[in-house]
Write a protein that holds these residues in place. Sequence first.
Motif, PDB file in Angstrom:
ATOM      1  N   THR A 589       0.830  -1.193   0.000  1.00  0.00           N
ATOM      2  CA  THR A 589       0.000   0.000   0.000  1.00  0.00           C
ATOM      3  C   THR A 589       0.871   1.251   0.000  1.00  0.00           C
ATOM      4  O   THR A 589       2.047   1.213   0.385  1.00  0.00           O
ATOM      5  N   PRO A 590       0.327   2.392  -0.429  1.00  0.00           N
ATOM      6  CA  PRO A 590       1.123   3.633  -0.436  1.00  0.00           C
ATOM      7  C   PRO A 590       1.695   3.973   0.930  1.00  0.00           C
ATOM      8  O   PRO A 590       2.812   4.485   1.022  1.00  0.00           O
ATOM      9  N   GLU A 591       0.936   3.696   1.995  1.00  0.00           N
ATOM     10  CA  GLU A 591       1.451   4.030   3.319  1.00  0.00           C
ATOM     11  C   GLU A 591       2.591   3.093   3.730  1.00  0.00           C
ATOM     12  O   GLU A 591       3.505   3.492   4.462  1.00  0.00           O
ATOM     13  N   GLU A 592       2.573   1.851   3.259  1.00  0.00           N
ATOM     14  CA  GLU A 592       3.694   0.952   3.525  1.00  0.00           C
ATOM     15  C   GLU A 592       4.946   1.428   2.783  1.00  0.00           C
ATOM     16  O   GLU A 592       6.061   1.390   3.323  1.00  0.00           O
ATOM     17  N   LEU A 593       4.759   1.900   1.565  1.00  0.00           N
ATOM     18  CA  LEU A 593       5.875   2.421   0.800  1.00  0.00           C
ATOM     19  C   LEU A 593       6.434   3.697   1.436  1.00  0.00           C
ATOM     20  O   LEU A 593       7.647   3.953   1.376  1.00  0.00           O
ATOM     21  N   LEU A 594       5.569   4.497   2.041  1.00  0.00           N
ATOM     22  CA  LEU A 594       6.033   5.681   2.768  1.00  0.00           C
ATOM     23  C   LEU A 594       6.970   5.268   3.903  1.00  0.00           C
ATOM     24  O   LEU A 594       8.012   5.892   4.121  1.00  0.00           O
ATOM     25  N   LEU A 595       6.610   4.221   4.635  1.00  0.00           N
ATOM     26  CA  LEU A 595       7.475   3.740   5.714  1.00  0.00           C
ATOM     27  C   LEU A 595       8.823   3.283   5.173  1.00  0.00           C
ATOM     28  O   LEU A 595       9.866   3.495   5.804  1.00  0.00           O
ATOM     29  N   ASP A 596       8.811   2.642   4.015  1.00  0.00           N
ATOM     30  CA  ASP A 596      10.055   2.184   3.399  1.00  0.00           C
ATOM     31  C   ASP A 596      10.994   3.362   3.177  1.00  0.00           C
ATOM     32  O   ASP A 596      12.173   3.322   3.563  1.00  0.00           O
ATOM     33  N   ARG A 597      10.492   4.417   2.559  1.00  0.00           N
ATOM     34  CA  ARG A 597      11.344   5.584   2.301  1.00  0.00           C
ATOM     35  C   ARG A 597      11.751   6.275   3.591  1.00  0.00           C
ATOM     36  O   ARG A 597      12.900   6.706   3.755  1.00  0.00           O
ATOM     37  N   ALA A 598      10.834   6.390   4.531  1.00  0.00           N
ATOM     38  CA  ALA A 598      11.153   7.042   5.799  1.00  0.00           C
ATOM     39  C   ALA A 598      12.264   6.287   6.534  1.00  0.00           C
ATOM     40  O   ALA A 598      13.174   6.901   7.099  1.00  0.00           O
ATOM     41  N   GLN A 599      12.196   4.958   6.520  1.00  0.00           N
ATOM     42  CA  GLN A 599      13.217   4.168   7.211  1.00  0.00           C
ATOM     43  C   GLN A 599      14.568   4.306   6.523  1.00  0.00           C
ATOM     44  O   GLN A 599      15.602   4.445   7.185  1.00  0.00           O
ATOM     45  N   LEU A 600      14.595   4.308   5.195  1.00  0.00           N
ATOM     46  CA  LEU A 600      15.849   4.478   4.474  1.00  0.00           C
ATOM     47  C   LEU A 600      16.453   5.856   4.742  1.00  0.00           C
ATOM     48  O   LEU A 600      17.677   6.015   4.760  1.00  0.00           O
ATOM     49  N   LEU A 601      15.611   6.850   4.966  1.00  0.00           N
ATOM     50  CA  LEU A 601      16.091   8.186   5.288  1.00  0.00           C
ATOM     51  C   LEU A 601      16.512   8.306   6.752  1.00  0.00           C
ATOM     52  O   LEU A 601      17.060   9.335   7.157  1.00  0.00           O
ATOM     53  N   GLY A 602      16.243   7.278   7.556  1.00  0.00           N
ATOM     54  CA  GLY A 602      16.629   7.296   8.964  1.00  0.00           C
ATOM     55  C   GLY A 602      15.698   8.099   9.835  1.00  0.00           C
ATOM     56  O   GLY A 602      16.105   8.607  10.889  1.00  0.00           O
ATOM     57  N   LEU A 603      14.435   8.211   9.435  1.00  0.00           N
ATOM     58  CA  LEU A 603      13.480   9.046  10.153  1.00  0.00           C
ATOM     59  C   LEU A 603      12.697   8.258  11.196  1.00  0.00           C
ATOM     60  O   LEU A 603      12.445   7.063  11.032  1.00  0.00           O
ATOM     61  N   THR A 604      12.297   8.940  12.251  1.00  0.00           N
ATOM     62  CA  THR A 604      11.370   8.377  13.225  1.00  0.00           C
ATOM     63  C   THR A 604       9.954   8.617  12.741  1.00  0.00           C
ATOM     64  O   THR A 604       9.710   9.374  11.782  1.00  0.00           O
ATOM     65  N   ALA A 605       8.995   7.997  13.413  1.00  0.00           N
ATOM     66  CA  ALA A 605       7.593   8.195  13.042  1.00  0.00           C
ATOM     67  C   ALA A 605       7.175   9.651  13.226  1.00  0.00           C
ATOM     68  O   ALA A 605       6.399  10.196  12.432  1.00  0.00           O
TER      69      ALA A 605
END
Length: 724
Positions: A589-605
């Motif tokens: 889902t788009p929101e799962e893909l958002l988490l993928d990019r956020a994690q690669l960027l090293g971001l917290t929730a």
Amino acid sequence: MSANHSVTGCPVHGSVTSDQQGPMAWWPKALNLDILHQHDTKVNPLGKDFNYAEELKKLDVEALKKDIADMLRDSQDWWPADHGYYGGLMARMAWHQAGSYRAMDGRGGGNTGNQRFAPLNSWPDNANLDKARRLLYPIKQKYGNKISWADLILLAGTMGYEAAGLKTYGFAFGREDIWHPEKDTYWGSETEWLAPTGSKGNRWSGDRELENPLSAVMMGLIYINPEGVDGNPDPIKTARDMRITFSRMGMNDEETVALVAGGHTIGKQHGNGNAKEVGAEPEAADIADQGLGWKTDDKSLAKITSGIEGAWTTNPDRWDNEFFKLLFKYEDKFEIVRSPAGAKQWEPSEMDPEDMPADQNDPTIKRKITMNDGDMALIKDPEYRKISERFRDDQAAFDDAFARAWFKLTHRDMGPKSRYHGPLVPQEDLIWQDPIPAPKYVPTEAEISSLKEKILASGLSIGELVATAWDSARTFRQSDYRGGANGARIRLAPQKDWEGNEPARLQKALAVYEKLSAETNVSVADLIVLGGTAAVEKAIKDAGFNVKVPFAAGRGDALQEQTDVESFEYLKPIHDGFRNYQEKHYEPTPEELLLDRAQLLGLTAVEMTVLVGGLRVLGANHGDSKHGVFTDRVGVLTTDFFRNLVDMGNKWEPTGRNSYNIVDRKSGATKFTATRVDLVFGSNSILRAYAELYAQDDAGEKFAQDFANAWVKVMNADRYDLKK
């Protein structure tokens, strides 16, 4: 092989596993944010003030190397060395640590020492590597925190070759250990080890197309099945798998041949008995086994790994060219036989006695060499064969190719050379290290202030300035430290032509920055980030707050000849929820893909939340889309995104697979439009808690400060010089 960017798997996609407890077990379709916090500082016993780079300065590298060299020849009763030499075992441990890397998303690899934890410590392909780490522990114990497990594992493998006679290319220290399993990394959807093609949840589809971002052919393997595709020997088919999996690990054909042959020049394969009689893997072993797996009281079974039995070369403890010489010499005599473990392997029907290796335990007994299907592929596949013939005839070419490929294998996920430490770092700049020249000029604070004014007066909108800076920086991956704003590769092929970077809009912005760079000698890389920073500061000021957005100059501009176009295709943004962009619909889902990019960027929730909310109101959506732009003050950093999202005077109505209207409950009028990425901040209980916080009447200044902090974190993600 060019990158295939169809997405059928991502690190946050898949079914609930047995170790998941609590809400995710009950509601498996809920968005699981754990991947954003998988290495919480609370699990690290070294504490937040520990500085590995400083500890490395205390390390006596020559003493460490001597201790490893001594260990390689010091056979232990509890785990006897093959041919009196642990080099093959250490090389395999390092290979399987580094070889889990995948170029598609940069995850896996040797940079974290994750082989110590599940699932990697219990993969079938990693059988008995727990013994290799135990053999190394006295050295780790001696040198303590001056050497990480991640560095020690790969150095031991490198030393295995050096002690065998290879002139290695070099070695860099600097890998920091993790202290918790990366359980949220997606290794495949199979529910069983070594599941063959066609089984439930298998990673293959169509005409032998491997699911992205995976690189191994089966769950539990590092790359290919040594017995052949699905255990059926056929070197031509295996060669196809090899080409796919090694390219997914960032290797070309020459590097593939060098690594396979070099990996099999020392050591041996193990399959001297019935593997079913071997005990459970480490994670399933009895408490009395103290973390050791694959237990057996039968010494002939103790080292079983692939099930294939035998050495590849005459002298398995010596670096030489015997692998190729024997492979070609007995080419017409190789036939498929069964190992004592029942595995299918290739052996010559007959051999000259002088070519036969001695038995690992009894040097008076001679054995035939053994090849697996991947080895045979090196002479059966036409392209691999040409390379193999050259290496057979030119020992020096093979030595150099393997030394370089091994260095790449063990260092490609470390990022640029600025992250390398120690006296063994080679001087040569390699293209896969993504080199960046030093900046021609670093502006002063007064000049930075003047440049901000010029950029804001250039005619570029707040949204254009922010989007250009974001697109330049968002390629960063903390998985392998590639990408980021430094180098301004957004102005070079392939990035300048990526749809996700909106080439027409990008060129408009670059024209401004390149003209300004020519006038001032300030790098385009610095100007792009400075433009975004100036825009964010203005947007905050227009919202009524005085929050400074820090800017650190010092970026350089990379050249096209310093840019591996094919390799950079793996960083292509085929989805970016921060800019409400998807190239097409994907299974996650788009929101799962958002988490993928956020994690690669090293971001917290929390950082993910403020960045999405801020980028929406700043007008930074891809293609100037209005989805999620819940404000009538575009370009001003307000909390309007959150206020309208949680306003119960509104209701949401789906209009398509990934589109929604926000409708006024009283009038029925459509006020805004949105995607699933926007709505998840109101539907997910954790994200809604954040959204409600930032929607409060007193949250405006806090939001501005939090957005500024998260923005700077992304802009400086690849500025390793600021983190020393």
